[in-house]
Design an enzyme around this catalytic site. Structure first.
Site, PDB file in Angstrom:
ATOM      1  CE  LYS A  33     -13.614  -1.185  -3.504  1.00  0.00           C
ATOM      2  NZ  LYS A  33     -13.915  -2.246  -2.522  1.00  0.00           N
ATOM      3  CB  ALA A  44       2.938   4.243  -2.515  1.00  0.00           C
ATOM      4  CD  GLN A  45       3.906   8.046   3.886  1.00  0.00           C
ATOM      5  OE1 GLN A  45       4.986   7.938   4.462  1.00  0.00           O
ATOM      6  NE2 GLN A  45       2.774   8.239   4.537  1.00  0.00           N
ATOM      7  N   GLY A  46       6.951   5.916  -0.018  1.00  0.00           N
ATOM      8  CA  GLY A  46       8.390   5.681  -0.143  1.00  0.00           C
ATOM      9  C   GLY A  46       8.887   5.644  -1.556  1.00  0.00           C
ATOM     10  N   GLY A  47       8.556   4.615  -2.300  1.00  0.00           N
ATOM     11  CA  GLY A  47       9.055   4.552  -3.655  1.00  0.00           C
ATOM     12  C   GLY A  47       9.017   3.167  -4.245  1.00  0.00           C
ATOM     13  CG  HIS A 243       4.235   0.757   8.214  1.00  0.00           C
ATOM     14  ND1 HIS A 243       4.768   1.649   9.122  1.00  0.00           N
ATOM     15  CD2 HIS A 243       4.944   0.926   7.069  1.00  0.00           C
ATOM     16  CE1 HIS A 243       5.747   2.326   8.527  1.00  0.00           C
ATOM     17  NE2 HIS A 243       5.882   1.900   7.287  1.00  0.00           N
ATOM     18  NE  ARG A 296       7.436  -1.874   6.330  1.00  0.00           N
ATOM     19  CZ  ARG A 296       7.126  -1.482   5.101  1.00  0.00           C
ATOM     20  NH1 ARG A 296       6.127  -2.040   4.456  1.00  0.00           N
ATOM     21  NH2 ARG A 296       7.798  -0.514   4.519  1.00  0.00           N
ATOM     22  CG  HIS A 363       1.689  -1.278   5.220  1.00  0.00           C
ATOM     23  ND1 HIS A 363       1.221  -0.037   4.842  1.00  0.00           N
ATOM     24  CD2 HIS A 363       2.868  -1.452   4.561  1.00  0.00           C
ATOM     25  CE1 HIS A 363       2.071   0.503   3.979  1.00  0.00           C
ATOM     26  NE2 HIS A 363       3.070  -0.338   3.779  1.00  0.00           N
ATOM     27  CD  GLU A 387      -1.664  -4.907  -0.747  1.00  0.00           C
ATOM     28  OE1 GLU A 387      -1.392  -3.765  -1.169  1.00  0.00           O
ATOM     29  OE2 GLU A 387      -1.992  -5.141   0.435  1.00  0.00           O
ATOM     30  CB  SER A 403       4.138  -3.485  -2.778  1.00  0.00           C
ATOM     31  OG  SER A 403       2.829  -3.614  -3.246  1.00  0.00           O
ATOM     32  CG  LEU A 404       4.490   1.087  -5.347  1.00  0.00           C
ATOM     33  CD1 LEU A 404       5.138   2.462  -5.200  1.00  0.00           C
ATOM     34  CD2 LEU A 404       3.020   1.239  -5.704  1.00  0.00           C
TER      35      LEU A 404
HETATM   36  P1  FAD Z   1      -4.245  -0.838  -5.417  1.00  0.00           P
HETATM   37  O1  FAD Z   1      -3.322   0.276  -5.653  1.00  0.00           O
HETATM   38  O2  FAD Z   1      -4.770  -0.994  -4.040  1.00  0.00           O
HETATM   39  O3  FAD Z   1      -5.474  -0.674  -6.408  1.00  0.00           O
HETATM   40  C1  FAD Z   1      -6.578  -1.550  -6.335  1.00  0.00           C
HETATM   41  C2  FAD Z   1      -7.689  -0.974  -7.182  1.00  0.00           C
HETATM   42  O4  FAD Z   1      -8.740  -1.920  -7.322  1.00  0.00           O
HETATM   43  C3  FAD Z   1      -8.325   0.275  -6.603  1.00  0.00           C
HETATM   44  O5  FAD Z   1      -8.491   1.211  -7.636  1.00  0.00           O
HETATM   45  C4  FAD Z   1      -9.676  -0.207  -6.105  1.00  0.00           C
HETATM   46  O6  FAD Z   1     -10.649   0.791  -6.066  1.00  0.00           O
HETATM   47  C5  FAD Z   1      -9.989  -1.250  -7.146  1.00  0.00           C
HETATM   48  N1  FAD Z   1     -10.975  -2.255  -6.747  1.00  0.00           N
HETATM   49  C6  FAD Z   1     -10.983  -3.009  -5.615  1.00  0.00           C
HETATM   50  N2  FAD Z   1     -12.062  -3.817  -5.620  1.00  0.00           N
HETATM   51  C7  FAD Z   1     -12.736  -3.579  -6.773  1.00  0.00           C
HETATM   52  C8  FAD Z   1     -13.933  -4.083  -7.336  1.00  0.00           C
HETATM   53  N3  FAD Z   1     -14.691  -4.997  -6.721  1.00  0.00           N
HETATM   54  N4  FAD Z   1     -14.335  -3.617  -8.538  1.00  0.00           N
HETATM   55  C9  FAD Z   1     -13.618  -2.654  -9.176  1.00  0.00           C
HETATM   56  N5  FAD Z   1     -12.482  -2.118  -8.676  1.00  0.00           N
HETATM   57  C10 FAD Z   1     -12.052  -2.580  -7.492  1.00  0.00           C
HETATM   58  N6  FAD Z   1       4.550  -0.099  -1.657  1.00  0.00           N
HETATM   59  C11 FAD Z   1       5.757   0.194  -2.207  1.00  0.00           C
HETATM   60  O7  FAD Z   1       6.271  -0.585  -3.012  1.00  0.00           O
HETATM   61  N7  FAD Z   1       6.378   1.360  -1.875  1.00  0.00           N
HETATM   62  C12 FAD Z   1       5.864   2.264  -0.998  1.00  0.00           C
HETATM   63  O8  FAD Z   1       6.460   3.287  -0.725  1.00  0.00           O
HETATM   64  C13 FAD Z   1       4.607   1.965  -0.401  1.00  0.00           C
HETATM   65  N8  FAD Z   1       4.043   2.812   0.500  1.00  0.00           N
HETATM   66  C14 FAD Z   1       2.770   2.557   0.936  1.00  0.00           C
HETATM   67  C15 FAD Z   1       2.124   3.496   1.741  1.00  0.00           C
HETATM   68  C16 FAD Z   1       0.802   3.312   2.105  1.00  0.00           C
HETATM   69  C17 FAD Z   1       0.112   4.315   2.973  1.00  0.00           C
HETATM   70  C18 FAD Z   1       0.107   2.152   1.664  1.00  0.00           C
HETATM   71  C19 FAD Z   1      -1.330   1.924   2.022  1.00  0.00           C
HETATM   72  C20 FAD Z   1       0.752   1.205   0.893  1.00  0.00           C
HETATM   73  C21 FAD Z   1       2.081   1.396   0.525  1.00  0.00           C
HETATM   74  N9  FAD Z   1       2.737   0.462  -0.272  1.00  0.00           N
HETATM   75  C22 FAD Z   1       3.970   0.759  -0.786  1.00  0.00           C
HETATM   76  C23 FAD Z   1       2.031  -0.735  -0.762  1.00  0.00           C
HETATM   77  C24 FAD Z   1       1.527  -0.455  -2.176  1.00  0.00           C
HETATM   78  O9  FAD Z   1       1.081   0.871  -2.261  1.00  0.00           O
HETATM   79  C25 FAD Z   1       0.405  -1.381  -2.599  1.00  0.00           C
HETATM   80  O10 FAD Z   1       0.680  -2.703  -2.245  1.00  0.00           O
HETATM   81  C26 FAD Z   1       0.228  -1.285  -4.114  1.00  0.00           C
HETATM   82  O11 FAD Z   1       0.001   0.060  -4.454  1.00  0.00           O
HETATM   83  C27 FAD Z   1      -0.902  -2.154  -4.590  1.00  0.00           C
HETATM   84  O12 FAD Z   1      -1.158  -1.844  -5.941  1.00  0.00           O
HETATM   85  P2  FAD Z   1      -2.318  -2.601  -6.700  1.00  0.00           P
HETATM   86  O13 FAD Z   1      -2.375  -2.038  -8.062  1.00  0.00           O
HETATM   87  O14 FAD Z   1      -2.166  -4.046  -6.545  1.00  0.00           O
HETATM   88  O15 FAD Z   1      -3.642  -2.230  -5.856  1.00  0.00           O
HETATM   89  C1  SIN Z   2       6.904   3.387   4.068  1.00  0.00           C
HETATM   90  O1  SIN Z   2       7.098   4.449   3.471  1.00  0.00           O
HETATM   91  O2  SIN Z   2       7.287   3.181   5.219  1.00  0.00           O
HETATM   92  C2  SIN Z   2       6.133   2.303   3.364  1.00  0.00           C
HETATM   93  C3  SIN Z   2       6.935   1.715   2.268  1.00  0.00           C
HETATM   94  C4  SIN Z   2       6.380   0.376   1.816  1.00  0.00           C
HETATM   95  O3  SIN Z   2       5.325  -0.055   2.269  1.00  0.00           O
HETATM   96  O4  SIN Z   2       7.036  -0.272   0.991  1.00  0.00           O
END
Ligand code: FAD
Ligand code: SIN
Length: 596
Positions: A33, A44-47, A243, A296, A363, A387, A403-404
């Site tokens: 979108k 995502a920062q951590g890994g 978080h 957490r 978070h 997610e 989560s990644l």
């Molecule tokens: P997302 O990466 O959120 O991607 C969703 C996509 O869907 C986006 O591109 C969005 O634009 C698109 N979208 C949404 N709605 C629509 C729509 N209606 N139409 C079209 N497109 C749409 N997890 C870890 O495992 N390790 C970490 O270190 C970590 N650190 C984090 C740090 C931060 C600051 C945050 C916010 C999260 C962190 N997490 C971490 C959690 C993790 O990043 C997410 O849970 C994960 O990236 C989710 O991936 P995803 O592909 O499911 O969704």
């Molecule tokens: C963090 O770096 O504290 C976030 C990591 C995560 O959400 O898994």
């Protein structure tokens, strides 16, 4: 003609799945979108947690499974956890095939870091019993991983192997005889229809439900809302992870800043930072033996309880990172956390000398669209991964960096299911042979008709006429806990900000039946105001209104699930539930050290 898979979302789950499917010869359309890099993944920062072929000494897949189950507070779907932890290494290899490079170990690694046999640096994080976190760019893992996947997607687009629709917002799923057959999307103010043999929802989370969040602006629960409207079941919606350490000053100074994380990684506490209250006192030891290194959900809850005890429930505490420099020498913070050093300075804080004001922030949503081990939702033709989905791997509280990994493993499994002909919704039809090899080392097709999460919460049955202040009287008894809302007094008119404030104050870290019921009544009343677009006379192409509707629906579902779960568990804490003792966490194998 190749079957068409429509993938919605350009986070790790969507990008990886789109690449695998395109490389296997499918007709793939990837919609997102915003720009391709707008996702939670990017921040995502951590890994990524994974036990590789050469793990840290003593680490095993079994240990990763045990840690995940323990952090999930006994609420995980064990089969899904086993599968994710076991299959992790092949998807790490898959990522590497798409150009992702993880940080290599260095001599003189920090205390929370381990390196073995010249392989990647393996970090240790909260509630992990061994170092197993792969990272890239220090504290920039998400941007590095997403960046590489985006490059791979762009090159496939240029080769004509994949269709990319950026700034294309999915607005509804098209169904025919109970099966998803495509979607509608909004691009450049126009609504179009895309037919597909299957749709993969990879739309991420919903941090924008709450006033303070680490999530970027795109996290508005769109996928959940689309799936629910198409009749899909949800699970575990009461479990939203907060978080503990969100940079309050940055949020205050830049209230419109929704485009990036405000998160101060757990790794900072892992390197020795401590939490202090406004009186300068360290307080976490009074709440959990692991103090700042507790799981957490425990740290977030302890901060909230401590602030309430101090009579400052909406206040904040402080992260003291100065102690790290005192112990490790000047320049350590800059070297270990370059991005966070810059971001805190941008917010006007020199964390080598000053305390960092922090508070818990929304978070990660453990709940989501209910899926089985093959990423199938309860609606034929609709997969979900990342997610947006609830496989049950995260239980009631996600283990850091899982989560990644979940997005990778279940994104791939969705593609495997699709390539097999999308069968499996009808268990009697069996599965096809593998159709193609892929960067993940060959798409092994495993089509056991997997059970839905064993420990999943009782699903909240949503009344068919859910939106628009509809009559909800037909809802099955006990499933929809609110009155219809007709004639309900509303203190404040609906706005996105009012919704986010309500969710924070009534359905946040600390909850009670009374607060949740009050929130439910207000949400029902708003549902009567935020009507379906046509009847409200609003522009049907206003993306903000579309998101508002999705957030409102998600909020109602979350609050209903939270009301239905009377006991506290993991991230869901009710101070009026039957069991008010802090959930016990069995001792970990090693002292807890954190690392991104
Ligand atoms: P997302 O990466 O959120 O991607 C969703 C996509 O869907 C986006 O591109 C969005 O634009 C698109 N979208 C949404 N709605 C629509 C729509 N209606 N139409 C079209 N497109 C749409 N997890 C870890 O495992 N390790 C970490 O270190 C970590 N650190 C984090 C740090 C931060 C600051 C945050 C916010 C999260 C962190 N997490 C971490 C959690 C993790 O990043 C997410 O849970 C994960 O990236 C989710 O991936 P995803 O592909 O499911 O969704
Ligand atoms: C963090 O770096 O504290 C976030 C990591 C995560 O959400 O898994």
């Amino acid at each position: 003609m190749a079957s068409r898979l429509a993938v919605i979302g350009s986070g790790i789950a969507g990008l990886y799945a789109a690449l695998l499917a395109a490389d296997a010869g499918a007709d793939v359309v990837l919609l997102t979108k915003g720009a391709l890099d707008q996702s939670n993944t990017w921040y995502a920062q951590g890994g990524i947690s994974a036990v590789l072929a050469k793990p840290a000494p003593g680490d095993t897949v079994a240990a990763h499974i045990a840690d995940t189950l323990r952090a999930g507070a006994g609420h995980c779907n064990e089969a899904a956890v086993r599968l994710m932890c076991t299959e992790a290494r092949r998807d790490i290899e898959g990522l590497q095939c798409y150009g992702v490079t993880f940080d290599a170990g260095q001599a003189g690694a920090t205390q929370a870091e381990a390196t073995y046999d010249g392989g990647p640096a393996l970090g240790l994080e909260a509630a992990h019993s061994a170092p197993r976190i792969l990272h890239a760019g220090g504290d920039a893992t998400g941007a590095r991983v997403a960046g590489a996947l985006i490059q791979a997607v762009l090159s496939r687009r240029d080769e004509g192997k994949l269709t990319l629709l950026a700034h294309a917002r999915a607005t509804s799923l098209v169904t025919h005889r109970g099966r998803v057959t495509g979607l509608e999307y909004l691009q450049d103010g126009r609504t179009s229809r895309l037919d597909a043999d299957a749709v993969l929802l990879a739309t991420g989370g919903a941090g924008q439900l709450f006033a303070q969040t680490t999530n970027p602006a795109v996290a508005t629960a769109d996928g959940l809302a689309l799936a629910v409207r198409a009749g899909a079941a949800t699970a575990d919606l009461e479990f939203f992870q907060f978080h503990p350490t969100c940079l309050v000053s940055s949020a205050t100074a830049l209230p419109d800043r929704l485009d990036g994380p405000l998160l101060i990684s757990e790794a900072v506490r892992g390197e020795g930072a401590i939490l202090r209250d406004s009186g300068g006192r360290r307080f976490m030891q009074a709440y959990h033996p692991d103090a700042e290194l507790a799981p957490r959900d425990v740290v977030s809850r302890s901060i909230a309880l401590h602030l309430a005890k101090l009579g400052d429930p909406t206040g904040h505490v402080y992260l003291d990172a100065r102690v790290i420099e005192q112990a490790r020498g000047e320049g350590f913070l800059q070297q270990r956390f370059p991005t966070l050093t810059r971001k805190t300075l941008d917010a006007g804080i020199d964390w080598t000398r000053e305390l960092v004001p922090v508070a818990p922030a929304a978070h990660y949503w453990m709940g989501g669209v209910r899926t089985d081990l093959s990423a199938r939702t309860t609606v034929p033709g609709l997969y979900a991964a990342g997610e947006a989905a609830c496989t049950g791997v995260q239980g009631a509280n996600r283990l850091a960096s899982n989560s990644l990994l979940e997005g990778l493993v279940f994104g791939r499994r969705a593609v495997e299911g699709f390539l097999s002909g999308g069968r499996g919704w009808d268990a009697s039809r069996g599965s096809d042979a593998p159709r193609a090899a892929s960067a993940a080392g060959g798409l092994r097709l495993t089509h056991a008709s997997a059970p839905l999460p064993r420990n999943a919460s009782a699903p909240v049955t949503v009344p068919a006429a859910l939106e628009g202040g509809a009559d909800l009287s037909g809802a099955p008894a006990g499933s929809w806990p609110f009155s219809s809302g007709g004639g309900e007094e509303v203190g404040e008119p609906f706005s996105r900000e009012a919704l986010r404030r309500l969710m924070t104050s009534h359905a946040g870290v600390l909850r009670s039946g009374e607060l949740l019921a009050e929130a439910g009544r207000t949400l029902e009343s708003w549902a009567g105001v935020v009507r379906p677009l046509s009847s409200a006379g609003l522009s049907p192409v206003d993306p903000g209104v579309l998101e508002d509707r999705n957030l409102l629906l998600a909020a109602r579902l979350l609050v209903a699930a939270a009301l239905n779960r009377r006991e506290s568990l993991g991230a869901h804490y009710r101070d009026d539930g039957p069991d008010q003792t802090e959930p016990s966490y069995p001792p970990r194998l090693k002292a807890s050290l954190l690392h991104d």
